[in-house]
Design a protein around this motif. Structure first.
Motif, mmCIF file in Angstrom:
data_model
loop_
_atom_site.group_PDB
_atom_site.id
_atom_site.type_symbol
_atom_site.label_atom_id
_atom_site.label_comp_id
_atom_site.label_asym_id
_atom_site.label_seq_id
_atom_site.Cartn_x
_atom_site.Cartn_y
_atom_site.Cartn_z
ATOM 1 N N CYS A 1 -27.586 20.110 9.805
ATOM 2 C CA CYS A 1 -28.618 20.053 8.749
ATOM 3 C C CYS A 1 -28.037 19.548 7.438
ATOM 4 C CB CYS A 1 -29.247 21.436 8.541
ATOM 5 S SG CYS A 1 -30.344 21.925 9.871
ATOM 6 N N VAL A 2 -26.872 20.064 7.074
ATOM 7 C CA VAL A 2 -26.223 19.628 5.833
ATOM 8 C C VAL A 2 -25.799 18.169 5.959
ATOM 9 C CG1 VAL A 2 -24.262 20.012 4.272
ATOM 10 C CG2 VAL A 2 -25.526 21.968 5.203
ATOM 11 N N ILE B 1 -28.748 15.991 5.311
ATOM 12 C CA ILE B 1 -29.014 15.945 3.868
ATOM 13 C C ILE B 1 -28.041 14.990 3.190
ATOM 14 C CG2 ILE B 1 -28.941 17.303 1.726
ATOM 15 C CD1 ILE B 1 -29.951 19.706 3.491
ATOM 16 N N GLU B 2 -26.766 15.068 3.578
ATOM 17 C CA GLU B 2 -25.751 14.182 2.998
ATOM 18 C C GLU B 2 -26.075 12.716 3.303
ATOM 19 O OE1 GLU B 2 -20.930 14.041 2.787
ATOM 20 O OE2 GLU B 2 -21.833 13.933 4.787
ATOM 21 N N ASN C 1 -26.931 12.420 -7.891
ATOM 22 C CA ASN C 1 -26.789 12.420 -6.434
ATOM 23 C C ASN C 1 -25.326 12.461 -6.029
ATOM 24 O OD1 ASN C 1 -29.544 12.276 -6.154
ATOM 25 N ND2 ASN C 1 -29.587 10.185 -5.395
#
Length: 151
Positions: free
Chosen positions: A116-117, A120-121, A90
């Protein structure tokens, strides 16, 4: 090196790693809530510049953890080591996302893709904080700081 010294280094490295990830996580969420592009840029820049601290802390955490584990076959220790493999995986993803988000931010590409990224982060960061928290709890059980479940 004495076991007590290794244990102290392990605790310090764990503390630095958890605090650093926690700060990255918190500031990223705050930046998204505030929504100010300049603040987002500063947060992404701060995260990028502090990544070496996190990488060093995580490396020390892994090295000292393996030294402390030795050849033990304890289920608690084997579980901690398995978790750390996920944390490492991860972590590689998180570093890539942090660099990507930094470059998008400084190039004024704070848009839907960025969001969006960013989500996710944040999810991967939450997973790593959870896994590290579980390992801290397991370490405290090993040290006798908290009671082990006998059932």
């Amino acid at each position: 090196m004495k076991r007590k010294t290794i244990l102290t280094a392990h605790i310090i490295a764990t503390s630095i790693a958890v605090l650093t990830i926690g700060c990255f996580f918190s500031f990223s969420i705050i930046a998204e809530i505030v929504g100010n592009e300049e603040f987002i840029k500063h947060v992404k820049k701060g995260i990028l510049y502090c990544l070496p601290v996190l990488v060093f802390a995580m490396s020390m955490l892994a090295i000292t953890g393996k030294k402390l584990a030795g050849k033990s076959k304890s289920p608690i220790i084997t579980t901690k080591l398995k978790r750390m493999k996920f944390v490492t995986f991860n972590g590689i993803i998180l570093i890539s996302l942090a660099v990507y988000l930094y470059f998008r931010a400084i190039n004024n590409n704070i848009d839907g893709t960025f969001l969006c990224v960013q989500i996710i982060e944040i999810l991967f960061g939450a997973i790593n904080l959870t896994l590290l928290g579980l390992n801290i709890k397991a370490g405290m059980k090993l040290s006798g700081s908290i009671q082990r479940n006998t059932s």
